[in-house]
Design a protein around this motif. Structure first.
Motif, short mmCIF file in Angstrom:
data_model
loop_
_atom_site.label_atom_id
_atom_site.label_comp_id
_atom_site.label_asym_id
_atom_site.label_seq_id
_atom_site.Cartn_x
_atom_site.Cartn_y
_atom_site.Cartn_z
N LEU A 1 0.81 -1.21 0.00
CA LEU A 1 0.00 0.00 0.00
C LEU A 1 0.85 1.26 0.00
O LEU A 1 0.43 2.30 -0.49
CB LEU A 1 -0.93 0.01 1.23
CG LEU A 1 -2.06 -1.01 1.21
CD1 LEU A 1 -2.83 -0.94 2.50
CD2 LEU A 1 -2.96 -0.79 0.03
N ALA B 1 0.69 5.42 -1.76
CA ALA B 1 0.44 6.52 -0.83
C ALA B 1 0.21 7.83 -1.58
O ALA B 1 -0.52 8.70 -1.14
CB ALA B 1 1.62 6.68 0.13
N THR C 1 -6.66 -5.25 5.33
CA THR C 1 -5.68 -5.08 6.41
C THR C 1 -4.91 -6.37 6.69
O THR C 1 -4.21 -6.49 7.69
CB THR C 1 -6.38 -4.61 7.70
OG1 THR C 1 -7.49 -5.46 8.01
CG2 THR C 1 -6.88 -3.18 7.56
N TYR D 1 -7.71 1.64 0.29
CA TYR D 1 -6.89 2.82 0.61
C TYR D 1 -7.37 4.04 -0.17
O TYR D 1 -7.55 5.12 0.39
CB TYR D 1 -5.41 2.55 0.33
CG TYR D 1 -4.61 3.82 0.31
CD1 TYR D 1 -4.35 4.52 1.49
CD2 TYR D 1 -4.17 4.36 -0.89
CE1 TYR D 1 -3.67 5.71 1.46
CE2 TYR D 1 -3.50 5.56 -0.92
CZ TYR D 1 -3.23 6.24 0.26
OH TYR D 1 -2.56 7.43 0.22
N GLU D 2 -7.56 3.87 -1.46
CA GLU D 2 -7.91 5.00 -2.32
C GLU D 2 -9.28 5.60 -1.97
O GLU D 2 -9.54 6.77 -2.24
CB GLU D 2 -7.88 4.57 -3.78
CG GLU D 2 -6.48 4.29 -4.29
CD GLU D 2 -6.45 3.83 -5.73
OE1 GLU D 2 -5.39 3.95 -6.36
OE2 GLU D 2 -7.50 3.34 -6.22
N ASP E 1 -5.72 3.39 5.91
CA ASP E 1 -4.61 4.29 5.56
C ASP E 1 -3.49 3.49 4.93
O ASP E 1 -3.56 2.28 4.79
CB ASP E 1 -4.13 5.09 6.78
CG ASP E 1 -3.55 4.20 7.88
OD1 ASP E 1 -3.07 3.09 7.57
OD2 ASP E 1 -3.57 4.63 9.05
N HIS E 2 -2.40 4.19 4.53
CA HIS E 2 -1.34 3.53 3.78
C HIS E 2 -0.52 2.58 4.63
O HIS E 2 0.31 1.84 4.11
CB HIS E 2 -0.42 4.56 3.10
CG HIS E 2 0.46 5.32 4.05
ND1 HIS E 2 0.03 6.45 4.70
CD2 HIS E 2 1.73 5.10 4.44
CE1 HIS E 2 1.02 6.90 5.46
NE2 HIS E 2 2.06 6.10 5.32
N GLN F 1 -11.34 4.04 8.30
CA GLN F 1 -11.12 5.49 8.33
C GLN F 1 -12.47 6.20 8.30
O GLN F 1 -13.48 5.64 7.92
CB GLN F 1 -10.29 5.92 7.11
CG GLN F 1 -8.93 5.24 7.04
CD GLN F 1 -8.07 5.59 8.23
OE1 GLN F 1 -7.79 6.75 8.45
NE2 GLN F 1 -7.67 4.61 9.01
#
Length: 229
Positions: free
Chosen positions: A137, A141, A169, A211-212, A217-218, A224
């Motif tokens: 990931l 970033a 994750t 993530y995107e 998060d990265h 989130q």
């Protein structure tokens, strides 16, 4: 029906050890062993195993080149290949996945994850070692200019969101089943639905999409705030 596996590694002890681990599992049969990439490709084409387990560093032809020969772009009938290596090097990870591998493991991953990767590949899924998934990931970033995640036409259900985040994750299907108190087959059903909705082909692409869209998060942490698409 047993999953027929071909094992390729240039180290006799490692190759024999991997074969013994797999043979000890019900439903898995090791149908061939190879000591280098060229022999592995020849055996794979002749034996047509359900899954090939290839080491990266082999003489003559390495595991990435062998993977490309059997599962790369333009191959009419690509085979399911899991790449395994001692070396935790990003270049190897990217090379193997780009060549068409359905799994990437480190040799210290342990028997359980190895067997899961074989089953995943045989079922058309992909399993990447969790710590590698999380680290990949970081390459995203700062997404390339103009890169936008797939926008959902059909929203994810609450359970699909949970499975998505757990997968992104680094949780395995078995761990997700335990965490969410659902069956392994239910996890697979939700995962298939998630992949179809977000246009992902494997667990790495699921993590990238999560993530995107701000779900993790990265560093691979989630969930989130916001980020729903």
């Amino acid at each position: 029906m047993s999953i027929r596996v071909l094992v390729a590694d240039d180290q006799d002890l490692v190759r024999t050890g991997l074969a013994m681990i797999l043979e000890a599992q019900s439903g898995i049969e090791v149908v061939g062993q190879a000591a280098d990439g060229r022999e592995a490709v020849e055996l794979a084409r002749r034996l047509r195993p359900d899954v090939c387990l290839f080491d990266i560093r082999m003489p003559g032809m390495d595991g990435i080149a062998a993977t490309r020969e059997l599962a790369g772009a333009g191959v009419d009938d690509p085979m399911a290949i899991v790449v395994i290596t001692t070396f935790d090097v990003d270049e190897y990870v990217y090379g193997a996945l780009k060549a068409g591998a359905r799994g990437f493991l480190l040799k210290d991953a342990g028997p359980d994850l190895l067997v899961q990767a074989i089953h995943a590949a045989a079922n058309g899924d992909a399993l990447i070692a969790p710590r590698i998934t999380a680290r990949l990931l970081t390459a995203f970033a700062d997404p390339p200019t103009g890169r936008t995640p797939v926008q959902l036409v059909d929203p994810l259900t609450t359970r699909e969101e949970q499975v998505l985040i757990a997968t992104a994750t680094g949780r395995t299907n078995a761990e997700i089943a335990i965490d969410l108190h659902i069956s392994l087959s239910t996890v697979k059903t939700h995962l298939t639905s998630v992949m179809g909705k977000i246009g992902a082909r494997n667990r790495v692409e699921i993590a990238i999409w999560a993530y995107e869209t701000g779900r993790i998060d990265h560093r691979g942490n989630g969930p989130q705030n916001g980020g729903k698409s």
